[in-house]
Design a protein around this motif. Structure first.
Motif, PDB file in Angstrom:
ATOM      1  N   ALA A 160      48.469  69.946 -17.794  1.00 45.64           N
ATOM      2  CA  ALA A 160      48.343  69.124 -16.595  1.00 45.64           C
ATOM      3  C   ALA A 160      47.161  68.163 -16.714  1.00 45.64           C
ATOM      4  O   ALA A 160      47.253  66.989 -16.343  1.00 45.64           O
ATOM      5  CB  ALA A 160      48.182  70.014 -15.360  1.00 45.64           C
ATOM      6  N   ALA A 161      46.043  68.639 -17.274  1.00 47.29           N
ATOM      7  CA  ALA A 161      44.865  67.781 -17.442  1.00 47.29           C
ATOM      8  C   ALA A 161      45.160  66.620 -18.383  1.00 47.29           C
ATOM      9  O   ALA A 161      44.725  65.485 -18.150  1.00 47.29           O
ATOM     10  CB  ALA A 161      43.689  68.608 -17.960  1.00 47.29           C
ATOM     11  N   ALA A 162      45.911  66.897 -19.448  1.00 48.01           N
ATOM     12  CA  ALA A 162      46.253  65.827 -20.400  1.00 48.01           C
ATOM     13  C   ALA A 162      47.133  64.773 -19.746  1.00 48.01           C
ATOM     14  O   ALA A 162      46.942  63.570 -19.953  1.00 48.01           O
ATOM     15  CB  ALA A 162      46.943  66.426 -21.626  1.00 48.01           C
ATOM     16  N   LEU A 163      48.097  65.200 -18.946  1.00 50.19           N
ATOM     17  CA  LEU A 163      48.959  64.225 -18.277  1.00 50.19           C
ATOM     18  C   LEU A 163      48.191  63.443 -17.224  1.00 50.19           C
ATOM     19  O   LEU A 163      48.410  62.241 -17.056  1.00 50.19           O
ATOM     20  CB  LEU A 163      50.181  64.914 -17.670  1.00 50.19           C
ATOM     21  N   ARG A 164      47.266  64.104 -16.552  1.00 43.50           N
ATOM     22  CA  ARG A 164      46.461  63.385 -15.559  1.00 43.50           C
ATOM     23  C   ARG A 164      45.544  62.366 -16.228  1.00 43.50           C
ATOM     24  O   ARG A 164      45.141  61.383 -15.615  1.00 43.50           O
ATOM     25  CB  ARG A 164      45.651  64.375 -14.728  1.00 43.50           C
ATOM     26  N   ALA A 165      45.224  62.596 -17.507  1.00 45.66           N
ATOM     27  CA  ALA A 165      44.413  61.640 -18.269  1.00 45.66           C
ATOM     28  C   ALA A 165      45.236  60.461 -18.771  1.00 45.66           C
ATOM     29  O   ALA A 165      44.695  59.554 -19.399  1.00 45.66           O
ATOM     30  CB  ALA A 165      43.747  62.349 -19.446  1.00 45.66           C
ATOM     31  N   GLY A 166      46.543  60.496 -18.519  1.00 42.78           N
ATOM     32  CA  GLY A 166      47.395  59.376 -18.885  1.00 42.78           C
ATOM     33  C   GLY A 166      48.369  59.632 -20.012  1.00 42.78           C
ATOM     34  O   GLY A 166      49.167  58.763 -20.359  1.00 42.78           O
ATOM     35  N   ALA A 167      48.309  60.819 -20.623  1.00 39.32           N
ATOM     36  CA  ALA A 167      49.259  61.127 -21.699  1.00 39.32           C
ATOM     37  C   ALA A 167      50.677  61.221 -21.141  1.00 39.32           C
ATOM     38  O   ALA A 167      50.886  61.662 -20.005  1.00 39.32           O
ATOM     39  CB  ALA A 167      48.871  62.433 -22.389  1.00 39.32           C
ATOM     40  N   ALA A 168      51.639  60.812 -21.963  1.00 37.52           N
ATOM     41  CA  ALA A 168      53.049  60.923 -21.576  1.00 37.52           C
ATOM     42  C   ALA A 168      53.562  62.345 -21.752  1.00 37.52           C
ATOM     43  O   ALA A 168      54.607  62.711 -21.215  1.00 37.52           O
ATOM     44  CB  ALA A 168      53.897  59.967 -22.410  1.00 37.52           C
ATOM     45  N   GLY A 169      52.832  63.136 -22.536  1.00 34.16           N
ATOM     46  CA  GLY A 169      53.234  64.505 -22.799  1.00 34.16           C
ATOM     47  C   GLY A 169      52.236  65.168 -23.713  1.00 34.16           C
ATOM     48  O   GLY A 169      51.161  64.624 -23.996  1.00 34.16           O
ATOM     49  N   VAL A 170      52.598  66.353 -24.170  1.00 31.94           N
ATOM     50  CA  VAL A 170      51.735  67.108 -25.070  1.00 31.94           C
ATOM     51  C   VAL A 170      52.546  67.588 -26.258  1.00 31.94           C
ATOM     52  O   VAL A 170      53.747  67.843 -26.153  1.00 31.94           O
ATOM     53  CB  VAL A 170      51.087  68.326 -24.367  1.00 31.94           C
ATOM     54  N   ALA A 171      51.874  67.712 -27.395  1.00 31.37           N
ATOM     55  CA  ALA A 171      52.473  68.305 -28.592  1.00 31.37           C
ATOM     56  C   ALA A 171      51.722  69.593 -28.872  1.00 31.37           C
ATOM     57  O   ALA A 171      50.493  69.609 -28.904  1.00 31.37           O
ATOM     58  CB  ALA A 171      52.365  67.346 -29.772  1.00 31.37           C
ATOM     59  N   VAL A 172      52.462  70.682 -29.037  1.00 22.04           N
ATOM     60  CA  VAL A 172      51.836  71.993 -29.236  1.00 22.04           C
ATOM     61  C   VAL A 172      52.422  72.667 -30.468  1.00 22.04           C
ATOM     62  O   VAL A 172      53.583  72.465 -30.821  1.00 22.04           O
ATOM     63  CB  VAL A 172      52.009  72.902 -28.002  1.00 22.04           C
ATOM     64  N   LEU A 173      51.608  73.475 -31.105  1.00 21.50           N
ATOM     65  CA  LEU A 173      52.060  74.230 -32.265  1.00 21.50           C
ATOM     66  C   LEU A 173      51.890  75.721 -31.998  1.00 21.50           C
ATOM     67  O   LEU A 173      52.838  76.435 -31.708  1.00 21.50           O
ATOM     68  CB  LEU A 173      51.285  73.785 -33.512  1.00 21.50           C
ATOM     69  N   GLY A 174      50.663  76.202 -32.058  1.00 17.88           N
ATOM     70  CA  GLY A 174      50.407  77.634 -31.955  1.00 17.88           C
ATOM     71  C   GLY A 174      50.857  78.255 -30.655  1.00 17.88           C
ATOM     72  O   GLY A 174      51.309  79.407 -30.629  1.00 17.88           O
ATOM     73  N   ALA A 175      50.757  77.518 -29.555  1.00 20.42           N
ATOM     74  CA  ALA A 175      51.104  78.073 -28.248  1.00 20.42           C
ATOM     75  C   ALA A 175      52.554  78.540 -28.199  1.00 20.42           C
ATOM     76  O   ALA A 175      52.888  79.482 -27.471  1.00 20.42           O
ATOM     77  CB  ALA A 175      50.851  77.054 -27.145  1.00 20.42           C
ATOM     78  N   VAL A 176      53.425  77.908 -28.974  1.00 18.24           N
ATOM     79  CA  VAL A 176      54.833  78.313 -29.022  1.00 18.24           C
ATOM     80  C   VAL A 176      55.118  79.132 -30.277  1.00 18.24           C
ATOM     81  O   VAL A 176      55.766  80.178 -30.221  1.00 18.24           O
ATOM     82  CB  VAL A 176      55.766  77.088 -28.946  1.00 18.24           C
ATOM     83  N   MET A 177      54.612  78.687 -31.429  1.00 16.15           N
ATOM     84  CA  MET A 177      54.912  79.391 -32.678  1.00 16.15           C
ATOM     85  C   MET A 177      54.391  80.823 -32.664  1.00 16.15           C
ATOM     86  O   MET A 177      55.056  81.742 -33.156  1.00 16.15           O
ATOM     87  CB  MET A 177      54.296  78.641 -33.871  1.00 16.15           C
ATOM     88  N   ARG A 178      53.218  81.058 -32.108  1.00 14.80           N
ATOM     89  CA  ARG A 178      52.623  82.392 -32.121  1.00 14.80           C
ATOM     90  C   ARG A 178      53.002  83.230 -30.917  1.00 14.80           C
ATOM     91  O   ARG A 178      52.611  84.400 -30.812  1.00 14.80           O
ATOM     92  CB  ARG A 178      51.091  82.283 -32.192  1.00 14.80           C
ATOM     93  N   ALA A 179      53.758  82.655 -29.994  1.00 16.49           N
ATOM     94  CA  ALA A 179      54.078  83.360 -28.754  1.00 16.49           C
ATOM     95  C   ALA A 179      55.032  84.519 -29.002  1.00 16.49           C
ATOM     96  O   ALA A 179      55.970  84.418 -29.797  1.00 16.49           O
ATOM     97  CB  ALA A 179      54.695  82.395 -27.746  1.00 16.49           C
TER      98      ALA A 179
END
Length: 199
Positions: A160-179
């Protein structure tokens, strides 16, 4: 093709708790619609085979597989490193990794960029101190194309903080791969996208 928005999942079979197609299928079940295939250490034939397994999983939900590097492996979407090639290949969708204003200034026909690292991350040491939310916001204002925030993003609040900073989205690796539950991990991050979009 439209630039990716919301949640983009980057693959890493070494961190995945299950075979990569299973993790991607679970993330898609949780709402992910865009995946970047990394696995750059694999021989091309094996990597192309993996792309062939992942594309139908995403196609079923109208999603997109992007391949890291200049070779789209039979597709039409790539994500390039900051170092090149320049100019980028002419394909349906081209993204590039950026880390600072100078790299953003070299963009030509790319459709989107990732900016990293936003938060501290063990996956990508060596790119200097994290940008933080304020640093991300400053670079988003300089970018001529949509930005995906990347690096150390693992919670809905960070999304949410990244989108409020103006990003169109986020790219994640570990948060999903290691889940333990990639579907729930993806769903949680998407809740962060929804919260950030209500800024």
């Amino acid at each position: 093709m439209n630039p990716p928005r919301g949640l983009v999942v980057l693959t890493d079979r070494w961190q995945a708790r299950r075979p990569l197609p299973e993790v991607v299928a679970a993330a898609v079940a949780g709402g992910a619609r865009c995946v970047v295939l990394r696995e750059k250490d694999l021989p091309r034939a094996e990597r192309a085979g993996l792309a062939g397994e992942l594309r139908p999983i995403l196609a079923e939900v109208g999603g997109e597989l992007i391949v890291a590097g200049p070779d789209p492996l039979g597709g039409d979407a790539v994500h390039l490193p900051a170092a090149g090639p320049y100019p980028p290949p002419r394909l349906g969708l081209v993204g590039r990794s950026c880390h600072d204003a100078a790299e953003l200034g070299r963009l030509t026909t790319e459709d989107y960029v990732t900016l990293s690292p936003v938060f501290p991350t063990p996956s990508k040491p060596g790119y200097g101190p994290p940008l933080g939310v304020d640093g991300l916001a400053g670079l988003v204002r300089l970018s001529p194309v949509p930005v995906l925030a990347l690096g150390g993003i693992s919670t809905p609040a960070q999304v949410a903080a990244a989108l409020r900073a103006g990003a169109a989205g986020v790219a994640v690796l570990g948060a999903v791969m290691r889940a333990g539950d990639p579907a729930e991990a993806a769903a949680g991050l998407l809740r962060g996208c929804a919260a950030g979009a209500r800024r």
